[in-house]
Design a protein around this motif. Structure first.
Motif: not given
Length: 133
Positions: A48, A69, A71, A86, A89-90, A92, A127, A129
């Motif tokens: 991460n 991830t 972040d 991505t 993935g996503n 957010r 992900a 974020i």
């Protein structure tokens, strides 16, 4: 107060208050950086990334990761054009950015402040974020 170039495998990389360029790469471990003001070039594989940009952060920056991830926390005074892509993935966020999905690919772009600098984030199986302090 200067720049930092950090690398590791199977362990945490942690940095705080970097005023110059931050270059960090890791595999199978966390990269965590807080109050970074210079440009960043960060890559992580199977780990991460947690990045908090400082109030006066500037420069052309890139972040890439796989299987983890990313972040990101931006300062309210940021002047970035943020772009993200991505695969599998996503993305957010609570920010009002438009996220586009085309098959397995999600992309987004958002302008903070004047958009003087850029931050490009790419990843596979991650992900992303995004938040603002």
């Amino acid at each position: 107060n200067g720049s930092a170039k950090l690398g590791n495998t199977y362990a945490v990389i942690s940095a705080q208050g970097i005023r110059g360029q931050l270059t960090a790469s890791n595999k199978f471990g966390l990269i965590s950086a807080d109050e970074v003001s210079g440009p960043v070039n960060v890559a992580n594989q199977n780990g991460n990334i947690k990045l908090v940009l400082g109030e006066n952060a500037a420069g052309t920056s890139k972040i890439n990761a796989s299987y983890g991830t990313i972040d990101l926390v931006f300062s309210p005074n940021s002047d970035y054009v943020f772009s993200a892509k991505t695969v599998n993935g996503n993305i957010r966020t609570v920010l009002p950015l438009r996220i586009v999905r085309d098959g397995l690919v999600e992309t987004a772009e958002y302008r903070f402040g004047s958009g003087r600098d850029s931050l490009a984030v790419t990843g596979n199986n991650v992900a992303i974020i995004l938040s603002q302090d």
